[in-house]
Write a protein that holds these residues in place. Sequence first.
Motif, PDB file in Angstrom:
ATOM      1  N   ARG A  77       0.834  -1.209   0.000  1.00 35.78           N
ATOM      2  CA  ARG A  77       0.000   0.000   0.000  1.00 35.78           C
ATOM      3  C   ARG A  77       0.863   1.251   0.000  1.00 35.78           C
ATOM      4  NH1 ARG A  77      -5.317  -0.693   0.546  1.00 35.78           N
ATOM      5  NH2 ARG A  77      -6.048  -2.760   1.086  1.00 35.78           N
ATOM      6  N   VAL A  78       0.408   2.248  -0.792  1.00 36.22           N
ATOM      7  CA  VAL A  78       1.068   3.553  -0.865  1.00 36.22           C
ATOM      8  C   VAL A  78       0.015   4.635  -0.656  1.00 36.22           C
ATOM      9  CG1 VAL A  78       2.954   2.825  -2.362  1.00 36.22           C
ATOM     10  CG2 VAL A  78       0.849   3.625  -3.373  1.00 36.22           C
TER      11      VAL A  78
ATOM     12  N   SER B  61      -8.132  12.524  -6.179  1.00 34.68           N
ATOM     13  CA  SER B  61      -8.317  13.660  -7.087  1.00 34.68           C
ATOM     14  C   SER B  61      -9.584  14.428  -6.739  1.00 34.68           C
ATOM     15  CB  SER B  61      -8.373  13.181  -8.534  1.00 34.68           C
ATOM     16  OG  SER B  61      -9.462  12.319  -8.716  1.00 34.68           O
ATOM     17  N   GLY B  62      -9.465  15.747  -6.765  1.00 37.72           N
ATOM     18  CA  GLY B  62     -10.600  16.599  -6.486  1.00 37.72           C
ATOM     19  C   GLY B  62     -10.844  16.862  -5.011  1.00 37.72           C
ATOM     20  N   THR B  63     -10.081  16.195  -4.144  1.00 34.72           N
ATOM     21  CA  THR B  63     -10.248  16.406  -2.707  1.00 34.72           C
ATOM     22  C   THR B  63      -8.873  16.583  -2.076  1.00 34.72           C
ATOM     23  OG1 THR B  63     -10.097  14.077  -2.111  1.00 34.72           O
ATOM     24  CG2 THR B  63     -12.280  14.920  -2.659  1.00 34.72           C
ATOM     25  N   ASP B  64      -8.861  16.925  -0.817  1.00 35.64           N
ATOM     26  CA  ASP B  64      -7.611  17.028  -0.076  1.00 35.64           C
ATOM     27  C   ASP B  64      -7.466  15.856   0.882  1.00 35.64           C
ATOM     28  OD1 ASP B  64      -6.922  19.361  -1.316  1.00 35.64           O
ATOM     29  OD2 ASP B  64      -7.817  20.642   0.203  1.00 35.64           O
TER      30      ASP B  64
ATOM     31  N   LEU C 203      -6.090  12.104   1.799  1.00 35.69           N
ATOM     32  CA  LEU C 203      -5.093  11.080   1.515  1.00 35.69           C
ATOM     33  C   LEU C 203      -5.695   9.711   1.786  1.00 35.69           C
ATOM     34  CD1 LEU C 203      -1.916  12.660   3.080  1.00 35.69           C
ATOM     35  CD2 LEU C 203      -2.335  12.254   0.672  1.00 35.69           C
ATOM     36  N   ILE C 204      -5.473   8.811   0.852  1.00 36.59           N
ATOM     37  CA  ILE C 204      -5.957   7.442   1.036  1.00 36.59           C
ATOM     38  C   ILE C 204      -4.809   6.483   0.748  1.00 36.59           C
ATOM     39  CG2 ILE C 204      -8.403   7.838   0.604  1.00 36.59           C
ATOM     40  CD1 ILE C 204      -7.980   7.125  -2.280  1.00 36.59           C
ATOM     41  N   ARG C 205      -4.882   5.326   1.320  1.00 36.30           N
ATOM     42  CA  ARG C 205      -3.836   4.325   1.137  1.00 36.30           C
ATOM     43  C   ARG C 205      -4.394   3.200   0.275  1.00 36.30           C
ATOM     44  NH1 ARG C 205       0.339   2.447   5.780  1.00 36.30           N
ATOM     45  NH2 ARG C 205       1.861   1.700   4.284  1.00 36.30           N
ATOM     46  N   LEU C 206      -3.771   3.033  -0.898  1.00 28.88           N
ATOM     47  CA  LEU C 206      -4.247   2.044  -1.867  1.00 28.88           C
ATOM     48  C   LEU C 206      -3.101   1.136  -2.292  1.00 28.88           C
ATOM     49  CD1 LEU C 206      -6.320   4.445  -4.150  1.00 28.88           C
ATOM     50  CD2 LEU C 206      -7.217   2.805  -2.515  1.00 28.88           C
TER      51      LEU C 206
ATOM     52  N   PHE D 251      -0.254  -0.488  -4.493  1.00 26.77           N
ATOM     53  CA  PHE D 251       0.696   0.115  -5.422  1.00 26.77           C
ATOM     54  C   PHE D 251       0.226  -0.022  -6.876  1.00 26.77           C
ATOM     55  CE2 PHE D 251       4.381  -0.079  -8.196  1.00 26.77           C
ATOM     56  CZ  PHE D 251       5.158   0.980  -7.757  1.00 26.77           C
ATOM     57  N   HIS D 252      -0.168  -1.217  -7.252  1.00 28.74           N
ATOM     58  CA  HIS D 252      -0.560  -1.475  -8.638  1.00 28.74           C
ATOM     59  C   HIS D 252      -1.765  -0.628  -9.054  1.00 28.74           C
ATOM     60  CE1 HIS D 252      -0.892  -3.693 -12.379  1.00 28.74           C
ATOM     61  NE2 HIS D 252      -2.183  -3.859 -12.139  1.00 28.74           N
ATOM     62  N   SER D 253      -2.776  -0.544  -8.202  1.00 27.83           N
ATOM     63  CA  SER D 253      -3.962   0.234  -8.577  1.00 27.83           C
ATOM     64  C   SER D 253      -3.657   1.727  -8.625  1.00 27.83           C
ATOM     65  CB  SER D 253      -5.125  -0.046  -7.621  1.00 27.83           C
ATOM     66  OG  SER D 253      -4.821   0.384  -6.326  1.00 27.83           O
ATOM     67  N   VAL D 254      -2.733   2.205  -7.779  1.00 25.17           N
ATOM     68  CA  VAL D 254      -2.362   3.620  -7.795  1.00 25.17           C
ATOM     69  C   VAL D 254      -1.676   3.969  -9.107  1.00 25.17           C
ATOM     70  CG1 VAL D 254      -0.863   5.358  -6.745  1.00 25.17           C
ATOM     71  CG2 VAL D 254      -2.258   3.906  -5.297  1.00 25.17           C
TER      72      VAL D 254
END
Length: 171
Positions: A97-98, A103-106, A108-111, A113-116
């Motif tokens: 996870r990274v 986008s469009g918001t402030d 931070l989310i942790r997703l 690596f591949h999907s990011v």
Amino acid sequence: MDGVQLLQKKLAEVEHVAEKLFLARQQLVECDKARNGNREALTALRKQARTSRSSVSVSGKNVGGGGGGGGDSSAIDSSSSQETRCRTCGDHDGSSRVWMMSSGTDMLIRLPFHSVHCELEQEQQRLEDKVKMLQSTVKDKTLELSDTGALSQTIGPNLLRAFVNLKDNSS
């Protein structure tokens, strides 16, 4: 009075086209900023994965095609009986996870690596398409504005100089 109304109409048309040109240029600058930000994020992810567009080999072949300029880097290459490997992930664990700013918001989310990196690459492609469309719009509006050169035949050079040098003395 008829000549004055015609002049006002032509000036309004030119102003309208110039305003659309200005807006298209502003949007082009904003898209370019976003595109540069995405490029920086993708570079950071590639550094984290220790790959480049052309550095990951799949079953002994270089999948990037050489110089790193062509193709969709999120594509997954496969050989007939070998496992598939993402060009960006390489040997990096794609499920790690990274952090990513949504986008469009402030926020931070942790997703994973591949999907990011896949999402960033899709966004990059969308932005590049939008930039091409905006560049086309800028060219069209610039041409349309220059084609209104008939206005310069209607307005003499002295009157044009008077418009340029016009000052408001009301205060």
